[in-house]
Design a protein around this motif. Structure first.
Motif, mmCIF file in Angstrom:
data_model
loop_
_atom_site.group_PDB
_atom_site.id
_atom_site.type_symbol
_atom_site.label_atom_id
_atom_site.label_comp_id
_atom_site.label_asym_id
_atom_site.label_seq_id
_atom_site.Cartn_x
_atom_site.Cartn_y
_atom_site.Cartn_z
ATOM 1 N N PRO A 68 0.804 -1.222 0.000
ATOM 2 C CA PRO A 68 0.000 0.000 0.000
ATOM 3 C C PRO A 68 0.836 1.271 0.000
ATOM 4 C CG PRO A 68 -0.239 -1.180 2.086
ATOM 5 C CD PRO A 68 0.577 -2.035 1.174
ATOM 6 N N ASP A 69 2.018 1.270 0.601
ATOM 7 C CA ASP A 69 2.852 2.473 0.630
ATOM 8 C C ASP A 69 3.294 2.885 -0.771
ATOM 9 O OD1 ASP A 69 2.663 2.738 3.371
ATOM 10 O OD2 ASP A 69 4.460 1.545 3.748
ATOM 11 N N ALA A 70 3.608 1.913 -1.610
ATOM 12 C CA ALA A 70 4.021 2.223 -2.986
ATOM 13 C C ALA A 70 2.857 2.830 -3.763
ATOM 14 C CB ALA A 70 4.524 0.969 -3.684
ATOM 15 N N SER A 71 1.640 2.391 -3.475
ATOM 16 C CA SER A 71 0.468 2.926 -4.171
ATOM 17 C C SER A 71 0.256 4.398 -3.876
ATOM 18 C CB SER A 71 -0.787 2.149 -3.771
ATOM 19 O OG SER A 71 -0.700 0.838 -4.258
ATOM 20 N N LEU A 72 0.563 4.812 -2.647
ATOM 21 C CA LEU A 72 0.351 6.198 -2.259
ATOM 22 C C LEU A 72 1.198 7.166 -3.075
ATOM 23 C CD1 LEU A 72 0.159 5.866 1.623
ATOM 24 C CD2 LEU A 72 -1.720 6.074 0.000
ATOM 25 N N GLU A 73 2.264 6.676 -3.660
ATOM 26 C CA GLU A 73 3.160 7.517 -4.444
ATOM 27 C C GLU A 73 2.728 7.617 -5.905
ATOM 28 O OE1 GLU A 73 7.142 6.102 -3.863
ATOM 29 O OE2 GLU A 73 6.916 6.109 -1.694
ATOM 30 N N GLN A 74 1.697 6.884 -6.307
ATOM 31 C CA GLN A 74 1.275 6.865 -7.702
ATOM 32 C C GLN A 74 0.085 7.801 -7.920
ATOM 33 O OE1 GLN A 74 0.767 2.927 -9.297
ATOM 34 N NE2 GLN A 74 2.294 2.092 -7.897
ATOM 35 N N GLN A 75 0.177 8.620 -8.931
ATOM 36 C CA GLN A 75 -0.879 9.575 -9.271
ATOM 37 C C GLN A 75 -2.189 8.854 -9.581
ATOM 38 O OE1 GLN A 75 0.012 12.726 -9.120
ATOM 39 N NE2 GLN A 75 -1.679 13.821 -9.984
ATOM 40 N N ASP A 76 -2.113 7.734 -10.294
ATOM 41 C CA ASP A 76 -3.318 6.998 -10.660
ATOM 42 C C ASP A 76 -4.057 6.474 -9.432
ATOM 43 O OD1 ASP A 76 -2.979 7.431 -13.339
ATOM 44 O OD2 ASP A 76 -1.994 5.514 -13.717
ATOM 45 N N PHE A 77 -3.311 6.108 -8.392
ATOM 46 C CA PHE A 77 -3.959 5.642 -7.165
ATOM 47 C C PHE A 77 -4.883 6.724 -6.614
ATOM 48 C CE2 PHE A 77 -4.191 5.811 -2.545
ATOM 49 C CZ PHE A 77 -4.829 4.614 -2.282
ATOM 50 N N TRP A 78 -4.406 7.966 -6.574
ATOM 51 C CA TRP A 78 -5.213 9.050 -5.999
ATOM 52 C C TRP A 78 -6.439 9.345 -6.844
ATOM 53 C CZ3 TRP A 78 -4.844 9.694 -1.184
ATOM 54 C CH2 TRP A 78 -3.646 9.425 -0.533
ATOM 55 N N ARG A 79 -6.331 9.147 -8.148
ATOM 56 C CA ARG A 79 -7.502 9.306 -9.010
ATOM 57 C C ARG A 79 -8.552 8.252 -8.658
ATOM 58 N NH1 ARG A 79 -9.012 6.511 -12.894
ATOM 59 N NH2 ARG A 79 -6.997 5.549 -13.277
ATOM 60 N N VAL A 80 -8.116 7.000 -8.508
ATOM 61 C CA VAL A 80 -9.031 5.915 -8.140
ATOM 62 C C VAL A 80 -9.600 6.157 -6.743
ATOM 63 C CG1 VAL A 80 -9.193 3.435 -7.659
ATOM 64 C CG2 VAL A 80 -7.925 4.238 -9.657
ATOM 65 N N TYR A 81 -8.743 6.600 -5.815
ATOM 66 C CA TYR A 81 -9.209 6.893 -4.461
ATOM 67 C C TYR A 81 -10.312 7.954 -4.482
ATOM 68 C CZ TYR A 81 -9.441 8.900 0.180
ATOM 69 O OH TYR A 81 -9.913 9.385 1.376
ATOM 70 N N GLU A 82 -10.105 9.026 -5.246
ATOM 71 C CA GLU A 82 -11.106 10.095 -5.304
ATOM 72 C C GLU A 82 -12.410 9.599 -5.925
ATOM 73 O OE1 GLU A 82 -9.761 13.844 -6.798
ATOM 74 O OE2 GLU A 82 -8.053 13.868 -5.420
#
Length: 195
Positions: free
Chosen positions: A117-131
């Motif tokens: 999960p820590d590596a995901s937090l650094e990815q821009q696409d993760f934050w798009r999916v999170y939002e």
């Protein structure tokens, strides 16, 4: 030393930033627009008192946070401002039913362990999916979650602002976390969790 002066145009330059901030926290463009307009109006009225003890952006964000709280208070007391997808308990019908069996236990899969999960937090696409996942939450649930996790309010402050009980607040936070986890497992961690 001369007091800093702010022009109306200088304040308006921060409008897009303030609008993005408000939309992220309120999950409603109309309410966000109202909060930003109230913020800019308050800033124009109080600009002579701005002493540059913080940046203009920080000062405006502080005003906006108070305007967001005011709107959330009003939304908490006015049932017409709640999302029509929510039932009386503030839950979107059926959102979590698929996660559990008839006895109320985790379904056959249960929550999966996320690979990194820590590596995901650094990815821009993760934050798009999170939002996108956060936007799927019922408005009241998302509002409580944003107040707690994004704005840093404690449970007592949330309860006071939205006129809800601590138990109801805790349930809404639990539902928000559960809903986000489920959505992220399906839309982000699903492939790596299955490996």
């Amino acid at each position: 030393m001369t007091e800093p002066t702010l022009t109306d145009q200088a304040l308006a330059e921060f409008r897009d930033y303030l609008l993005r901030y408000a939309i992220y926290r309120l999950r409603d463009e109309d309410m966000a627009e109202e909060a930003v307009q109230d913020t800019l109006l308050a800033a124009v009225q109080a600009k002579q008192g701005f002493a540059a003890q913080s940046s203009v952006k920080t000062w405006l964000t502080g005003i906006l946070k108070h305007k967001i709280i005011d709107l959330q208070r009003r939304a908490g007391r006015d049932p017409l401002l709640l999302d029509s997808r929510e039932d009386e308990d503030g839950d979107a019908a059926g959102d979590f039913a698929t996660l559990f069996d008839k006895q109320g236990h985790w379904g056959s899969d249960g929550p999966r362990t996320w690979a990194d999960p820590d590596a995901s937090l650094e990815q821009q696409d993760f934050w798009r999916v999170y939002e996108e996942c956060a936007a799927r939450l019922p408005k009241r649930t998302a509002m409580v979650f944003a107040m707690r996790e994004s704005l840093g309010y404690d449970i007592e402050e949330i309860c006071q602002n939205l006129d809800i009980t601590a138990t109801n607040c805790s349930v809404l936070l639990y539902r928000a976390r559960l809903g986000l986890r489920h959505c992220l497992e399906l839309n982000w961690f699903g492939q790596e969790a299955g490996q």
